[in-house]
Scaffold this motif. Structure first.
Motif, PDB file in Angstrom:
ATOM      1  N   ASP A  12       0.839  -1.193   0.000  1.00 54.74           N
ATOM      2  CA  ASP A  12       0.000   0.000   0.000  1.00 54.74           C
ATOM      3  C   ASP A  12       0.878   1.248   0.000  1.00 54.74           C
ATOM      4  N   SER A  13       1.926   1.245   0.821  1.00 54.12           N
ATOM      5  CA  SER A  13       2.855   2.373   0.873  1.00 54.12           C
ATOM      6  C   SER A  13       3.567   2.571  -0.462  1.00 54.12           C
ATOM      7  N   TYR A  14       3.959   1.471  -1.094  1.00 50.31           N
ATOM      8  CA  TYR A  14       4.624   1.547  -2.400  1.00 50.31           C
ATOM      9  C   TYR A  14       3.730   2.239  -3.421  1.00 50.31           C
ATOM     10  N   LEU A  15       2.454   1.849  -3.471  1.00 46.58           N
ATOM     11  CA  LEU A  15       1.541   2.448  -4.439  1.00 46.58           C
ATOM     12  C   LEU A  15       1.258   3.912  -4.098  1.00 46.58           C
ATOM     13  N   ARG A  16       1.191   4.255  -2.821  1.00 48.90           N
ATOM     14  CA  ARG A  16       1.012   5.657  -2.435  1.00 48.90           C
ATOM     15  C   ARG A  16       2.180   6.511  -2.904  1.00 48.90           C
ATOM     16  N   GLN A  17       3.384   5.944  -2.840  1.00 45.91           N
ATOM     17  CA  GLN A  17       4.556   6.656  -3.353  1.00 45.91           C
ATOM     18  C   GLN A  17       4.453   6.879  -4.857  1.00 45.91           C
ATOM     19  N   ARG A  18       3.664   6.054  -5.522  1.00 49.18           N
ATOM     20  CA  ARG A  18       3.452   6.185  -6.967  1.00 49.18           C
ATOM     21  C   ARG A  18       2.231   7.051  -7.282  1.00 49.18           C
ATOM     22  N   GLY A  19       1.670   7.700  -6.263  1.00 53.22           N
ATOM     23  CA  GLY A  19       0.536   8.586  -6.472  1.00 53.22           C
ATOM     24  C   GLY A  19      -0.813   7.905  -6.450  1.00 53.22           C
ATOM     25  N   ILE A  20      -0.851   6.612  -6.162  1.00 46.93           N
ATOM     26  CA  ILE A  20      -2.094   5.835  -6.160  1.00 46.93           C
ATOM     27  C   ILE A  20      -2.527   5.683  -4.706  1.00 46.93           C
TER      28      ILE A  20
ATOM     29  N   GLU B 180       0.521  11.894 -21.823  1.00 44.49           N
ATOM     30  CA  GLU B 180       1.395  12.963 -22.296  1.00 44.49           C
ATOM     31  C   GLU B 180       2.850  12.537 -22.226  1.00 44.49           C
ATOM     32  N   LEU B 181       3.186  11.728 -21.228  1.00 49.77           N
ATOM     33  CA  LEU B 181       4.556  11.253 -21.053  1.00 49.77           C
ATOM     34  C   LEU B 181       4.623   9.772 -21.432  1.00 49.77           C
ATOM     35  N   GLY B 182       5.417   8.981 -20.721  1.00 52.16           N
ATOM     36  CA  GLY B 182       5.596   7.587 -21.125  1.00 52.16           C
ATOM     37  C   GLY B 182       4.407   6.700 -20.841  1.00 52.16           C
ATOM     38  N   ASP B 183       3.759   6.891 -19.675  1.00 53.70           N
ATOM     39  CA  ASP B 183       2.562   6.135 -19.322  1.00 53.70           C
ATOM     40  C   ASP B 183       1.742   6.970 -18.353  1.00 53.70           C
ATOM     41  N   PHE B 184       0.566   6.472 -17.983  1.00 53.35           N
ATOM     42  CA  PHE B 184      -0.344   7.276 -17.177  1.00 53.35           C
ATOM     43  C   PHE B 184       0.121   7.427 -15.730  1.00 53.35           C
ATOM     44  N   ASN B 185       0.925   6.495 -15.220  1.00 55.85           N
ATOM     45  CA  ASN B 185       1.456   6.688 -13.881  1.00 55.85           C
ATOM     46  C   ASN B 185       2.509   7.788 -13.863  1.00 55.85           C
ATOM     47  N   GLU B 186       3.288   7.863 -14.928  1.00 57.89           N
ATOM     48  CA  GLU B 186       4.245   8.960 -15.036  1.00 57.89           C
ATOM     49  C   GLU B 186       3.517  10.297 -15.125  1.00 57.89           C
ATOM     50  N   ASP B 187       2.407  10.325 -15.868  1.00 62.29           N
ATOM     51  CA  ASP B 187       1.588  11.542 -15.920  1.00 62.29           C
ATOM     52  C   ASP B 187       1.080  11.915 -14.531  1.00 62.29           C
ATOM     53  N   LEU B 188       0.589  10.930 -13.783  1.00 61.51           N
ATOM     54  CA  LEU B 188       0.040  11.193 -12.454  1.00 61.51           C
ATOM     55  C   LEU B 188       1.110  11.724 -11.514  1.00 61.51           C
ATOM     56  N   ARG B 189       2.280  11.112 -11.529  1.00 66.67           N
ATOM     57  CA  ARG B 189       3.339  11.496 -10.599  1.00 66.67           C
ATOM     58  C   ARG B 189       4.003  12.827 -10.965  1.00 66.67           C
ATOM     59  N   ARG B 190       4.278  13.017 -12.238  1.00 64.56           N
ATOM     60  CA  ARG B 190       5.056  14.184 -12.642  1.00 64.56           C
ATOM     61  C   ARG B 190       4.207  15.399 -12.999  1.00 64.56           C
TER      62      ARG B 190
ATOM     63  N   GLY C 272       0.686  15.544 -12.142  1.00 59.55           N
ATOM     64  CA  GLY C 272      -0.353  15.721 -11.135  1.00 59.55           C
ATOM     65  C   GLY C 272      -1.716  15.284 -11.612  1.00 59.55           C
ATOM     66  N   PRO C 273      -2.628  14.997 -10.675  1.00 58.98           N
ATOM     67  CA  PRO C 273      -3.952  14.480 -11.045  1.00 58.98           C
ATOM     68  C   PRO C 273      -4.787  15.465 -11.855  1.00 58.98           C
ATOM     69  N   ASP C 274      -4.690  16.752 -11.566  1.00 60.24           N
ATOM     70  CA  ASP C 274      -5.508  17.727 -12.307  1.00 60.24           C
ATOM     71  C   ASP C 274      -5.123  17.768 -13.776  1.00 60.24           C
ATOM     72  N   ARG C 275      -3.826  17.736 -14.058  1.00 67.17           N
ATOM     73  CA  ARG C 275      -3.357  17.738 -15.450  1.00 67.17           C
ATOM     74  C   ARG C 275      -3.753  16.441 -16.147  1.00 67.17           C
ATOM     75  N   LEU C 276      -3.678  15.330 -15.432  1.00 64.49           N
ATOM     76  CA  LEU C 276      -4.069  14.049 -16.024  1.00 64.49           C
ATOM     77  C   LEU C 276      -5.564  14.054 -16.346  1.00 64.49           C
ATOM     78  N   ILE C 277      -6.369  14.556 -15.437  1.00 68.16           N
ATOM     79  CA  ILE C 277      -7.817  14.625 -15.676  1.00 68.16           C
ATOM     80  C   ILE C 277      -8.121  15.501 -16.891  1.00 68.16           C
ATOM     81  N   ALA C 278      -7.439  16.640 -17.006  1.00 68.12           N
ATOM     82  CA  ALA C 278      -7.672  17.533 -18.145  1.00 68.12           C
ATOM     83  C   ALA C 278      -7.322  16.837 -19.457  1.00 68.12           C
ATOM     84  N   ASN C 279      -6.231  16.074 -19.467  1.00 64.78           N
ATOM     85  CA  ASN C 279      -5.832  15.356 -20.676  1.00 64.78           C
ATOM     86  C   ASN C 279      -6.858  14.282 -21.033  1.00 64.78           C
ATOM     87  N   LEU C 280      -7.366  13.574 -20.030  1.00 61.78           N
ATOM     88  CA  LEU C 280      -8.356  12.526 -20.280  1.00 61.78           C
ATOM     89  C   LEU C 280      -9.685  13.119 -20.735  1.00 61.78           C
ATOM     90  N   ARG C 281     -10.102  14.208 -20.103  1.00 60.92           N
ATOM     91  CA  ARG C 281     -11.370  14.825 -20.451  1.00 60.92           C
ATOM     92  C   ARG C 281     -11.409  15.189 -21.935  1.00 60.92           C
TER      93      ARG C 281
END
Length: 348
Positions: free
Chosen positions: A141-149, A313-323, A325-334
């Motif tokens: 759980d801690s590992y995934l939190r470090q990944r923004g999840i 926008e970057l290599g994968d969606f986790n990279e988008d989330l971490r680098r 942020g969630p607001d930018r990822l949501i805007a890209n998905l929308r």
């Protein structure tokens, strides 16, 4: 005497009698030149899995359909549905201490005599998943939190194993590490396989091993599923590759059923559920990812499902989330979702 042999020595001894091992554990197959050919590690009929019977790769095997590979000790583990290395070694020693001079009599006995033993491909995976514990508050759980999840513990498909067996395929050395365990399921929700991510015991990311991620069991056509309803149709969903990438999408789109097929090849072979109308295909931005997108899109179209592609926008969606942020990822998905899906997931 085989009682004190190491893992690598056991593998070497098995390789010395490679054909006898194959006849015993993969009796549904047959010899073809310098190979033993069979359907899979569940001893199904077919030609996907092949074992080298001679040369410097004697005893090494590959399943072309699942990309699984290993030596004959791995084969014993898979075919017998074993989890603990102690049990694998005991089975290998038992085999090596028995005579196997007659290729016909070396086939495993059962009540039908000449029929191959039915060993379900996912039994070892199901046994491993039963040995896990809830994710919340664990190292995984801690590992995934470090990944923004941040809400991974809400997913029933994710569990934690405090000491999961790991074997180095090159050296044969065995060890154990804590691991994030994800259940691979079919359309009915039955567990067919698992995905393991071995973790550093000190909480510093993944374990420092050559391949900290491995899947086992029945993967083809199946996936790790998030937010899937137990009953009823699923008209809109997202399918993609990597576990963390798809968890990132589920994190920002909690109302969207999402699956991780784990690899591009398995993404291309994923079976969409009945009643699906729109299928968003999310894959990594590389050649393998494009293969997965194209393969699944063709499959969806043949089923009358509209495939729509989501790109990071970057290599994968986790990279988008971490680098980003969630607001930018949501805007890209929308911007990429159909209007009705965007308004349902992200109301103004």
């Amino acid at each position: 005497m085989t009682a004190m042999l190491s893992a690598s020595q056991l593998a070497d001894r098995l390789a010395h009698d490679a054909e006898a091992v194959c006849r015993h554990y993969l009796s549904a197959g047959h010899r073809a030149g310098n190979y033993w050919v069979v359907g899979d590690v569940a001893n199904s009929k077919g030609r996907s899995l092949y074992v080298h019977l001679s040369g410097h790769r004697r005893g090494r095997w590959t399943d072309a359909a699942t990309s699984e590979y290993g030596d004959l000790l791995d084969l014993v583990r898979e075919t017998c549905g074993l989890v603990d290395f102690r049990d694998v070694a005991e089975e290998a020693r038992r085999f090596l201490n028995e005579p196997h001079s007659d290729p016909v009599s070396s086939r495993r006995d059962n009540t039908l005599g000449s029929q191959p033993v039915d060993r379900p491909a996912g039994e070892r995976a199901r046994r491993l998943f039963r040995m896990t514990q809830p994710l919340s508050g664990t190292l995984a759980d801690s590992y995934l939190r470090q990944r923004g999840i941040l809400r991974a513990s809400l997913h029933a498909a994710l569990r934690f194993h405090p000491s999961c067996y790991y074997r180095d395929l090159a050296s044969g050395r065995t060890s154990s590490y804590p691991a994030l365990i994800a259940a691979v399921t079919d359309q009915a929700g039955a567990t067919t396989g698992v995905h393991r991510t071995w973790l550093d015991p000190d909480g510093d990311g993944k374990a420092r091993v050559d391949d900290p991620r491995r899947a086992l069991g029945g993967l083809l056509g199946n996936a790790v599923r998030f937010r899937f309803p137990v009953h009823g149709p699923i008209p809109v969903m997202v399918a993609g590759e990597g576990l963390e990438s798809m968890l990132s999408l589920s994190h920002v789109m909690p109302g969207m059923p999402t699956v991780s097929a784990l690899t591009a090849n398995h993404l291309a072979a994923f079976r969409p559920p009945t009643g699906c109308l729109r299928l968003y295909v999310a894959a990594d931005a590389d050649a393998a990812g494009r293969h997965g997108i194209e393969g699944l899109s063709r499959r969806a179209q043949a089923l009358g499902i509209l495939p729509l592609v989501l790109t990071p926008e970057l290599g994968d969606f986790n990279e988008d989330l971490r680098r980003l942020g969630p607001d930018r990822l949501i805007a890209n998905l929308r911007a990429q979702l159909a209007p009705e899906d965007a308004s349902a997931l992200f109301p103004a």
